[in-house]
Scaffold this motif. Structure first.
Motif, mmCIF file in Angstrom:
data_model
loop_
_atom_site.group_PDB
_atom_site.id
_atom_site.type_symbol
_atom_site.label_atom_id
_atom_site.label_comp_id
_atom_site.label_asym_id
_atom_site.label_seq_id
_atom_site.Cartn_x
_atom_site.Cartn_y
_atom_site.Cartn_z
ATOM 1 N N PRO A 42 -4.506 10.535 20.565
ATOM 2 C CA PRO A 42 -5.470 10.150 21.607
ATOM 3 C C PRO A 42 -6.449 8.719 21.689
ATOM 4 C CG PRO A 42 -5.968 12.444 20.689
ATOM 5 C CD PRO A 42 -4.881 11.643 19.842
ATOM 6 N N LEU A 43 -6.370 8.225 20.242
ATOM 7 C CA LEU A 43 -6.975 7.030 19.888
ATOM 8 C C LEU A 43 -6.015 5.956 20.541
ATOM 9 C CD1 LEU A 43 -8.130 7.153 16.370
ATOM 10 C CD2 LEU A 43 -9.739 6.894 18.307
ATOM 11 N N SER A 44 -4.617 6.131 20.349
ATOM 12 C CA SER A 44 -3.693 5.175 21.030
ATOM 13 C C SER A 44 -3.722 5.359 22.477
ATOM 14 C CB SER A 44 -2.370 5.212 20.231
ATOM 15 O OG SER A 44 -1.514 5.752 21.357
ATOM 16 N N GLU A 45 -3.773 6.451 23.017
ATOM 17 C CA GLU A 45 -4.007 6.537 24.524
ATOM 18 C C GLU A 45 -5.071 5.857 25.013
ATOM 19 O OE1 GLU A 45 -3.478 10.808 25.389
ATOM 20 O OE2 GLU A 45 -1.582 10.785 24.244
ATOM 21 N N ALA A 46 -6.026 5.846 24.265
ATOM 22 C CA ALA A 46 -7.491 5.061 24.615
ATOM 23 C C ALA A 46 -7.113 3.633 24.435
ATOM 24 C CB ALA A 46 -8.576 5.638 24.025
ATOM 25 N N GLY A 47 -6.051 3.062 23.979
ATOM 26 C CA GLY A 47 -5.843 1.888 23.926
ATOM 27 C C GLY A 47 -6.551 0.969 22.715
ATOM 28 N N ILE A 48 -6.804 1.989 21.817
ATOM 29 C CA ILE A 48 -7.283 1.434 20.306
ATOM 30 C C ILE A 48 -6.456 1.042 19.535
ATOM 31 C CG2 ILE A 48 -8.901 2.229 18.625
ATOM 32 C CD1 ILE A 48 -10.298 3.594 21.121
ATOM 33 N N VAL A 49 -6.565 -0.156 19.065
ATOM 34 C CA VAL A 49 -5.746 -0.550 17.778
ATOM 35 C C VAL A 49 -6.184 -0.361 16.571
ATOM 36 C CG1 VAL A 49 -4.272 -2.465 16.856
ATOM 37 C CG2 VAL A 49 -4.700 -2.463 19.409
#
Ligand code: ASP
Ligand code: MG
Length: 407
Positions: free
Chosen positions: A285-292
């Motif tokens: 979910p973090l990567s889906e939210a565009g978080i690196v």
């Protein structure tokens, strides 16, 4: 020699700059070399274009790429005109005219193929090709761009395709430094650095080369020379490790560079039930939210519960915090802890492969400066420590001096 020369935005910032660069290109030709020129947009131009698109809420996509590519179209034309005004035959090429074929991921397109024959024919006729960097075309004929800083990658791709003897990257600094001179005033220019070290430094935030261009140069053995367009000094050569089998050929120091990233924050998921799939449930979910996500640390479970910490850019903290709070409930974790105001200091060097005790020395140097280490991450040629931001610059200076990098 067949030499690819790439000029960055600050080197082509005005007609006067462009004339000076054209004189330099002409001099290269008069020395008997065959130059191929790649240009960036004028300094600040791509940012201006990005803002224009934002007036319509657009950040990327087909039309944004058409807009962004216009910056390099201007400089390619002006550079060809400047060369012609010096009596040197030159011809501009947009990405599609140079047959720079990419995939269709707008704003971060990857180069698929590049037909060198057109460029080489022009070179054979004694004409200098001037290619618009940063842009290409997909199979369907749509204009694409290669991501910010992408004209470095254009230059390396051209150098690889035409089998150039050298790829020179011209910028406004003298080369790659042992550390950021604004933080470590005694930082030195590095005369030779390996592709691996350069990739680490680029991924740690050294902006001098787009990281993909270094990967590409490494894959194709393109020799890179990063140098200043405002003087004649030798810059930094980026080369394979020990390229001629001579151990003395590279500066045999253990640590080549120290880097500092002042934009780090940390989130910790506390008391998460330890089971297979925990990490993918969190980072998906973090990567889906565009978080690196950067450094990740997980503790061994106690009574079936574990703590999972990671760092990220502070500007992503609110979104990531919200995402993680929601996940904590779903995963029946106890709570989320967030801290901001962190930094990451790193040492990089291929010498670490053959030396032991490098990490220990780093910890000693930080301890001697009274700096607490919060997280550690390592690779074969890098050690990074997350620390409080207020200690960031001191830490970088202590490591730079402690590893003997000062000039
Ligand atoms: N003009 C583009 C940018 O500013 C590409 C480049 O300069 O490399 O990102
Ligand atoms: Mg650049």
């Amino acid at each position: 020699m067949l030499i690819v020369q790439k000029y960055g935005g600050t080197s082509v910032a005005s007609p006067a700059h462009i004339r000076r660069v054209a004189e330099r290109v002409a001099a290269t030709k008069h020395q008997g070399h065959q130059p191929i020129v790649i240009v960036s947009a004028m300094a600040g131009e791509t940012n201006r274009l990005v803002e224009l698109a934002q007036a319509f809420g657009a950040r990327h996509g087909r039309e944004v790429d058409v807009l962004l590519a216009s910056g390099e179209q201007v400089t390619a034309s002006l550079m060809a005109l400047a060369l012609q005004s010096l009596g040197v035959a030159a011809r501009s090429f947009l990405g599609y005219q140079a047959r720079m074929i990419t995939d269709s991921s707008h704003s971060r397109a990857r180069i698929r193929q590049l037909d060198a024959s057109t460029l080489l024919q022009v070179v054979d006729q004694g004409t200098i090709p001037v290619i618009a960097g940063f842009q290409g075309v997909d199979q369907a004929g749509n204009i694409t761009t290669l991501g910010r800083g992408g004209s470095d990658t254009s230059a390396v791709a051209v150098a690889a395709a035409v089998k150039a003897d050298l790829c020179e990257i011209y910028t406004d600094v003298d080369g790659v430094y042992t550390s950021d001179p604004r933080v470590c005033p005694d930082a030195r220019k590095i005369s030779r650095i390996t592709y691996d070290e350069m990739m680490e430094l680029a991924s740690l935030g050294a902006k001098v080369l787009q990281i993909r261009s270094v990967e590409l140069a490494n894959a194709h053995g393109v020799k890179l020379h990063v140098r200043n367009s405002h003087n004649q000094e030798e810059g930094t050569m980026v080369v394979a490790d020990n390229p001629h089998g001579e151990p003395d050929d590279l500066e045999r120091v253990v640590v080549t560079g120290v880097s500092l990233d002042l934009d780090q924050a940390r989130l910790t998921l506390i008391g998460a039930p330890s089971k297979p799939g925990l990490q993918s449930a969190v980072f998906g979910p973090l990567s889906e939210a565009g978080i690196v996500v950067d450094v990740i640390v997980q503790n061994p479970p106690i009574d079936g519960r574990t703590n999972l910490s990671f760092t990220l850019s502070e500007s992503d903290l609110p979104t990531a915090n919200q995402t993680l709070e929601n996940l904590a409930k779903q995963l029946s974790a106890q709570r989320v802890f967030s801290d901001s105001g962190l930094a990451k200091v790193s040492i990089v060097g291929v010498g670490m492969r053959s030396h032991s005790g490098v990490a220990h020395r780093m910890f000693e140097l930080l301890a001697a400066s009274g700096i607490e280490i919060l997280m550690i991450s390592t690779s074969e040629i890098k050690v990074s420590c997350v620390i409080a931001r207020e200690h960031g610059e001191n830490a970088a200076r202590a490591l730079h001096a402690g590893f003997g990098l000062a000039g």
